[in-house]
Structures are given as C-alpha cells and as structure tokens.
Design an enzyme around this catalytic site. Structure first.
Site, PDB file in Angstrom:
ATOM      1  CG  ASP A  95     -18.032  59.429 -17.024  1.00  0.00           C
ATOM      2  OD1 ASP A  95     -17.428  58.725 -16.177  1.00  0.00           O
ATOM      3  OD2 ASP A  95     -18.823  58.956 -17.851  1.00  0.00           O
ATOM      4  CG  HIS A 102     -25.650  58.369 -21.218  1.00  0.00           C
ATOM      5  ND1 HIS A 102     -26.457  57.262 -21.015  1.00  0.00           N
ATOM      6  CD2 HIS A 102     -24.369  57.937 -21.074  1.00  0.00           C
ATOM      7  CE1 HIS A 102     -25.698  56.204 -20.760  1.00  0.00           C
ATOM      8  NE2 HIS A 102     -24.434  56.594 -20.795  1.00  0.00           N
TER       9      HIS A 102
END
Length: 111
Positions: A30, A97
């Site tokens: 991320d 996700h």
C-alpha cells in the site's frame, strides 16, 4: 476494465511493489501504509467490490486462497484483513481488494 487503477497494476501497465502473485491474485504494498505490513491483495479479474465478487464463488475462493498464500509466504500468523465496500465506508478504488495488515496491535472495534 480500461480505467481501473488496479487492473492496470495487474496488467503491469502501472508499476507497483508486488510482493506476491498467483493465478488468482496480485498483492502489492500500500502506498499509505497503516501498519508495518500493509499489502493490498487484488483479484486478477475485475470485480467492483466484495458484494460483486460474491456473485462468483470460484473467483471468491481463489481470492481468499490468494490472501492465504500471501500470508503464508510472508510468515504471517496474525493479521487483519479489511474490505471496504462502497464510497461511504472508504472504498476509493472500485476493484475489490483486501487490505492485509500486520506487525502491530489493533484495537477493537476498528475505526
């Protein structure tokens, strides 16, 4: 999907730090990590959100297996998996996700 950021990452058209791949998923770090381990796991096939993915049990199973595969490869035994479904709860990229977070304590309830 032509205008989907995560589809472009899966296709290799946009760079990302990929940390796991299998036939079902791609996992990458991320860009705004909230824990020492903060990885996004996305299915290779485009589904808008978790509710959309639920319409295809085989794809959903492959997705969960991919999350498990990443966790095993990373040596994670304790981790949190977060799904946001809809803009009202924070989904900003409309390709399902999972946020896989680990490496620190987490409070309950979240948020």
């Amino acid at each position: 999907m032509a205008d989907c950021l995560f589809c472009a990452i899966v296709a290799g058209d946009i760079p990302a730090t990929k940390v796991y791949e299998d036939e079902h998923v791609v996992a990458f770090n991320d860009l705004n990590p909230q824990a020492p381990t903060h990885v996004l796991v996305v299915p290779r096939e485009h589904f808008v959100d978790l509710a959309d993915l639920g319409r295809d049990p085989a794809a959903a199973g492959g997705f969960v297996a991919g999350i498990r595969g990443f966790a095993a490869q990373a040596g994670l035994t304790d981790f949190r998996t977060v799904f946001n479904t809809g803009a009202g709860v924070g989904q900003s990229v409309f390709h399902v996700h999972a946020h896989v977070l680990a490496g620190r304590s987490f409070d309950w309830p979240p948020g």
